[in-house]
Design a protein around this motif. Sequence first.
Motif: not given
Length: 477
Positions: A25, A35, A38, A41, A45, A48, A453, A463, A466-467
């Motif tokens: 990222v 990290q 993410w 998930t 990469d 995203l 995002t 996701v 992560f969000d």
Amino acid sequence: MWAMANRLRRQVVIVVGFCVMSSQVAAQQLPAELQQAWQNTKLSDSALSLVVKEVGGPTLIQHNATVPRNPASVMKMVTTWAGLSALGPEHTWRTTVYTQGPLSVDAQGSLQGPLYIKGSGDPFFSVPDLWNLLRDVRMRGVKNLSRVIVDRSDFGQVATDTYAFDGAGDRPYNASPDAMMVGFGASRLVFQPDPQNKKWVGFVDPPIAGMRVDNKVEWSNQRCPGSPVVNTQIKSAPNGTTVQASGTAAGSCGEFSVYRLTMGQEAFFNGLFKMIWKELGGTLAHDISAGKTPGNAQALVWHDSRSLADQIRVINKQSNNVMATLLLLRIGNQLNGSGATVASSENAAVRVLQSQGIDTSGWRIDNGSGLSRQARVTAQGLSQMLDVIWQSNYMPEFMSSLAIAGVDGTVRRRLRDDEVQGRAHLKTGTLRDARALAGYVLGSSGKRYIMVTMVNGEGTAAVRPFDDALVKWLAEQ
């Protein structure tokens, strides 16, 4: 000594450069906790796009920021901001009833000439609003109508096939836009419990002539598990429309309702008008037709909508699709004139955004709601737009339209932890193959952050943790 120092500096530069280039990222590394979130998930990469920055300040995290992606309902932020900045928070829609020339009514209450109704595409025009409008007509002595002509000329051809997107054409989120839309064009199916006979009694509201419910919803004695699930099929015939309802509902749930699109917008309005006019004691000699209001027509009565500032709160907090599309069409109508279409209105909205310095490269607003497979925006462009909004005089109105984390709207059941509840104003976006979250987060330091995002592809539902972790991390900064 100096030679050794220079060698060390070169090594540091090389190592840092390598880290930046190899970072998954990129631009600046995610914090360790993000990290891990993410990685959990298990998404690629490349799926995203991410931008995190201080309002009016530096970018903290950036990844695939210029890649156009489907933002799902986050697109409503684009439409509502374009509308708010172009039209102003106090902008309203007017629905007007006209007569052909000065009002002329005989002793029996018969109106001389047609009655015209000009729709403006008011997104929140309701059944009570139409009832009040027609009552005002009756209060002016009009009882018997020969013809009613509905003027939808503010828009061009904008009707859509409600079954085209996902096959669920009777669901209100698929409603077609219409300049004379009433109550989103949706019927309420009401199911009342009859405990003595252990059955459900169903009826439709509003009770438009020719509309009936074929109720096959079964009774259950179990404890209410939540909102009952009812399956529906719409059967149209020359003599009317039948809604076939099936499923099982626990009697302990009590009375409940579901909303369905039972007919097209034009047919729904026509049936509703006839029903209300009859209830008010009026008569109609001929059917309702489409046409244009003549230049010599005289305004008789009218209804002014809720303000745009009020309406965007519904659009963004409740993520209402057809309201967003009608706002987009209003932008086109107000900037380009009558006959607005989705394409012409999209171009008008893009011009508004570009005039503010927002980079719309690769964007496709489409219908403005995000209920689209073709819609595209970039995380960089969205973050620019959110920065522009924050510096705008209309920032408070826009902010108040966004869902508050853990409090209301589409994030009322998310982010309820003490450290984040109420600290983020967000817009969510959800489609089968797209997830997005964008908005503002207030950090514990008092700094305000912008976050965007977006994830596209298979398995995008993964996701969400992560969000949420990203929002919580920003709230702690």
